[in-house]
Design an enzyme around this catalytic site. Structure first.
Site, PDB file in Angstrom:
ATOM      1  N   GLY A  41       0.796  -1.234   0.000  1.00 35.40           N
ATOM      2  CA  GLY A  41       0.000   0.000   0.000  1.00 35.40           C
ATOM      3  C   GLY A  41       0.825   1.278   0.000  1.00 35.40           C
ATOM      4  N   GLY A 253      -3.202  17.304   2.634  1.00 33.48           N
ATOM      5  CA  GLY A 253      -4.084  16.333   3.278  1.00 33.48           C
ATOM      6  C   GLY A 253      -4.470  15.209   2.335  1.00 33.48           C
ATOM      7  CG  HIS A 426      23.603   9.502  33.896  1.00 32.44           C
ATOM      8  ND1 HIS A 426      23.015  10.659  33.418  1.00 32.44           N
ATOM      9  CD2 HIS A 426      24.916   9.773  34.086  1.00 32.44           C
ATOM     10  CE1 HIS A 426      23.938  11.606  33.340  1.00 32.44           C
ATOM     11  NE2 HIS A 426      25.093  11.094  33.738  1.00 32.44           N
TER      12      HIS A 426
HETATM   13  P1  FAD Z   1      -3.082   2.046   1.890  1.00 34.61           P
HETATM   14  O1  FAD Z   1      -1.767   1.821   2.474  1.00 34.61           O
HETATM   15  O2  FAD Z   1      -3.309   3.324   1.147  1.00 34.61           O
HETATM   16  O3  FAD Z   1      -3.392   0.821   0.908  1.00 34.61           O
HETATM   17  C1  FAD Z   1      -4.544   0.774   0.132  1.00 34.61           C
HETATM   18  C2  FAD Z   1      -4.322  -0.139  -1.045  1.00 34.61           C
HETATM   19  O4  FAD Z   1      -5.590  -0.331  -1.698  1.00 34.61           O
HETATM   20  C3  FAD Z   1      -3.381   0.427  -2.095  1.00 34.61           C
HETATM   21  O5  FAD Z   1      -2.295  -0.454  -2.302  1.00 34.61           O
HETATM   22  C4  FAD Z   1      -4.252   0.579  -3.353  1.00 34.61           C
HETATM   23  O6  FAD Z   1      -3.557   0.271  -4.556  1.00 34.61           O
HETATM   24  C5  FAD Z   1      -5.361  -0.433  -3.093  1.00 34.61           C
HETATM   25  N1  FAD Z   1      -6.607  -0.114  -3.794  1.00 34.61           N
HETATM   26  C6  FAD Z   1      -7.281   1.063  -3.808  1.00 34.61           C
HETATM   27  N2  FAD Z   1      -8.409   0.956  -4.548  1.00 34.61           N
HETATM   28  C7  FAD Z   1      -8.432  -0.305  -5.039  1.00 34.61           C
HETATM   29  C8  FAD Z   1      -9.358  -1.013  -5.880  1.00 34.61           C
HETATM   30  N3  FAD Z   1     -10.461  -0.450  -6.350  1.00 34.61           N
HETATM   31  N4  FAD Z   1      -9.065  -2.294  -6.197  1.00 34.61           N
HETATM   32  C9  FAD Z   1      -7.935  -2.904  -5.727  1.00 34.61           C
HETATM   33  N5  FAD Z   1      -7.060  -2.286  -4.913  1.00 34.61           N
HETATM   34  C10 FAD Z   1      -7.307  -0.998  -4.568  1.00 34.61           C
HETATM   35  N6  FAD Z   1       1.726   6.666   8.627  1.00 34.61           N
HETATM   36  C11 FAD Z   1       2.428   6.379   9.742  1.00 34.61           C
HETATM   37  O7  FAD Z   1       1.888   5.741  10.644  1.00 34.61           O
HETATM   38  N7  FAD Z   1       3.730   6.784   9.899  1.00 34.61           N
HETATM   39  C12 FAD Z   1       4.365   7.505   8.949  1.00 34.61           C
HETATM   40  O8  FAD Z   1       5.531   7.852   9.120  1.00 34.61           O
HETATM   41  C13 FAD Z   1       3.654   7.830   7.748  1.00 34.61           C
HETATM   42  N8  FAD Z   1       4.238   8.542   6.768  1.00 34.61           N
HETATM   43  C14 FAD Z   1       3.539   8.822   5.628  1.00 34.61           C
HETATM   44  C15 FAD Z   1       4.149   9.587   4.647  1.00 34.61           C
HETATM   45  C16 FAD Z   1       3.454   9.905   3.488  1.00 34.61           C
HETATM   46  C17 FAD Z   1       4.121  10.731   2.416  1.00 34.61           C
HETATM   47  C18 FAD Z   1       2.120   9.429   3.312  1.00 34.61           C
HETATM   48  C19 FAD Z   1       1.361   9.746   2.056  1.00 34.61           C
HETATM   49  C20 FAD Z   1       1.505   8.671   4.280  1.00 34.61           C
HETATM   50  C21 FAD Z   1       2.201   8.369   5.452  1.00 34.61           C
HETATM   51  N9  FAD Z   1       1.610   7.633   6.481  1.00 34.61           N
HETATM   52  C22 FAD Z   1       2.308   7.370   7.629  1.00 34.61           C
HETATM   53  C23 FAD Z   1       0.199   7.188   6.383  1.00 34.61           C
HETATM   54  C24 FAD Z   1       0.115   5.717   5.979  1.00 34.61           C
HETATM   55  O9  FAD Z   1       0.799   5.526   4.771  1.00 34.61           O
HETATM   56  C25 FAD Z   1      -1.352   5.327   5.834  1.00 34.61           C
HETATM   57  O10 FAD Z   1      -2.050   5.653   7.011  1.00 34.61           O
HETATM   58  C26 FAD Z   1      -1.492   3.829   5.565  1.00 34.61           C
HETATM   59  O11 FAD Z   1      -0.806   3.456   4.393  1.00 34.61           O
HETATM   60  C27 FAD Z   1      -2.984   3.458   5.438  1.00 34.61           C
HETATM   61  O12 FAD Z   1      -3.073   2.091   5.220  1.00 34.61           O
HETATM   62  P2  FAD Z   1      -4.321   1.438   4.464  1.00 34.61           P
HETATM   63  O13 FAD Z   1      -4.053  -0.030   4.510  1.00 34.61           O
HETATM   64  O14 FAD Z   1      -5.576   1.964   5.024  1.00 34.61           O
HETATM   65  O15 FAD Z   1      -4.253   1.976   2.955  1.00 34.61           O
END
Ligand code: FAD
Length: 435
Positions: A41, A253, A426
């Site tokens: 992701g 955001g 320490h």
């Molecule tokens: P995601 O990781 O976004 O994964 C969702 C997946 O769903 C993706 O791979 C996408 O391809 C897939 N998908 C979407 N739609 C479809 C579809 N229709 N069919 C099939 N697949 C689909 N968080 C932290 O805790 N610490 C950090 O230091 C941090 N740094 C970050 C830095 C940046 C620049 C960014 C942008 C984010 C950061 N985050 C950080 C936030 C973190 O990346 C997200 O909170 C996290 O990835 C969310 O996880 P998720 O599994 O909900 O979704």
């Protein structure tokens, strides 16, 4: 047509954690993402891992530049952005292999294609080569989030970037504008400033880092200004102003990624732009759950992981204890680093909770001087009535690690006295918590 106990759409931290936990119970699980490259992701491919790898390189360079003050002569240190990207990509590949081997070991079936609902029992999966249908008794939506856009500044990946395209191309630039002073914008500012670029952050808000306490924000703003980062707060950027910079990074955001899912076909409702869920992460469709960035909880990878695990538990009828969002640490990898957990001062004031604050500065901690990083402080927030630790914010060296010492104290509701009786070795940075 393939049929599973559970199909999970999105293989980020929320989706793959749910998949591993459901498969571990012997159920058939299909984990879907758009293509194999996207496994892991946003966090693994375009977020936490590449950005924190970039920052490690930047910090390394800064350390070398200050080598003289540690009695070490280093000449000829140079930055190579291609190599920085290569190092980040190596980390991504390594961690991706790790996720893949865990999924394979638990016999999670992987499918690649863009998923959309046909009904609450069936999805369609479309990729370059074919279209197929997948049926499941349960679905978990974990499609994450996307960067928000600005109407007057289109991402062209040449001059104007968002976090996705920036992580992909990591462009070199002398004069950089960052639109948005949240944690993503601030981390990019620290990165480029450390490498010697001129950086300006512009934000429509009054300050950087909305949501953090004022003293933490002022301390970071002061450090940023000292390093030459220009801050233009309470300012709306115009196209003409943006034109004056070599590159512009938009970090204003993120929004839930749900537009292509055909949610209405499955009876899934939204609440604002997020997916509506109950306390068990169940959507308005009885057999469909949603977790991670697409629901209205903190958009953080460790929250996504916790929600993925918890949803697996709910779905399997196991542990029903809810996640304690109070114990979720927030971490920002600027220099100085920032971290917080539990109640903040602003929130206490807003809610009329009577608190006592204990602040200690890193300049009083020997190890901070040894490291050459004595800026910052820790701020512990206790309840006035029973002296229990309710929350903490830290700005300073290793704040993102130190914050984890506090979670057990907050969880157990331990009073200040217990906390102060602990003995801290320490010289360590943990002495910031000694009385
Ligand atoms: P995601 O990781 O976004 O994964 C969702 C997946 O769903 C993706 O791979 C996408 O391809 C897939 N998908 C979407 N739609 C479809 C579809 N229709 N069919 C099939 N697949 C689909 N968080 C932290 O805790 N610490 C950090 O230091 C941090 N740094 C970050 C830095 C940046 C620049 C960014 C942008 C984010 C950061 N985050 C950080 C936030 C973190 O990346 C997200 O909170 C996290 O990835 C969310 O996880 P998720 O599994 O909900 O979704």
């Amino acid at each position: 047509m393939d049929k599973y106990h559970t199909a999970i759409i999105g293989a980020g931290p929320a989706g793959y954690t749910a998949a591993l936990n459901i498969a571990a119970a012997g159920k058939s699980v299909c984990l879907i993402d758009k293509d194999r490259e996207k496994l892991g992701g946003t966090c693994l491919n375009r977020g936490c891992i590449p950005v924190k790898s970039f920052l490690e390189s930047a910090n390394f360079y800064q350390k070398i530049k200050s080598a003289d003050s540690f009695g070490v002569k280093v000449t000829g240190a140079e930055v190579n952005l291609d190599k920085i990207k290569e190092k980040a990509n190596k980390n991504i590949d390594l961690l991706k292999k790790g996720v893949l081997s865990l999924l394979q070991a638990k016999k999670v079936h992987l499918e690649f294609g863009k998923a959309s609902f046909i009904s609450n029992q069936k999805i369609q999966l479309k990729n370059k080569n074919n279209t197929k249908k997948i049926e499941a008794d349960n679905f978990i939506l974990a499609t994450g989030s996307l960067p928000k856009k600005l109407p007057n500044l289109d991402i062209d990946n040449k001059k104007i970037f968002d976090s996705n395209s920036l992580c992909r191309s990591l462009p070199q630039a002398k004069n950089i504008l960052i639109v948005g002073g949240g944690y993503i914008g601030s981390e990019f500012a620290h990165f480029y400033n450390s490498l010697g670029s001129e950086v300006t952050i512009v934000d429509i808000a009054e300050s950087l880092l909305p949501g953090q306490d004022k003293d933490i924000i002022s301390a970071l703003e002061k450090e940023f200004r000292k390093k030459g980062i220009k801050l233009l707060t309470a300012h709306k950027i115009t196209q003409e102003e943006a034109d004056k910079f070599d590159i512009v990074i938009i970090a204003v955001g993120r929004k839930p990624n749900i537009s292509s899912l055909n949610l209405e076909k499955a009876g899934i409702e939204r609440e604002n732009s997020f997916i509506k869920i109950d306390k068990n992460f169940k959507t308005t469709a009885d057999n469909i759950y949603a977790v991670g960035d697409l629901i209205n909880t903190p958009m953080l990878a460790h929250v996504a992981l916790a929600e993925g695990k918890k949803t697996a538990d709910f779905l399997l009828g196991k542990n029903r204890e809810p996640i304690n969002y109070r114990l979720v640490p927030e971490v920002i990898f600027t220099k100085p680093q920032i971290a917080s957990i539990g109640l903040k001062e602003t929130e206490a004031n807003h809610k009329g909770i009577e608190i006592e604050i204990k602040k200690k500065f890193f300049r009083a901690v020997a190890k901070a001087h040894i490291l050459g990083q004595a800026a910052g402080f820790s701020k512990l927030i206790f309840a006035k009535k029973n002296k229990k630790l309710l929350g903490a914010s830290i700005i300073g060296p290793q704040a993102t690690e130190l914050i984890h010492l506090l979670a057990p104290f907050i969880k157990a509701g331990l009073p200040a006295q217990e906390f102060e009786q602990a003995i801290y070795a320490h010289p360590t940075l943990s002495e910031i918590f000694s009385s």
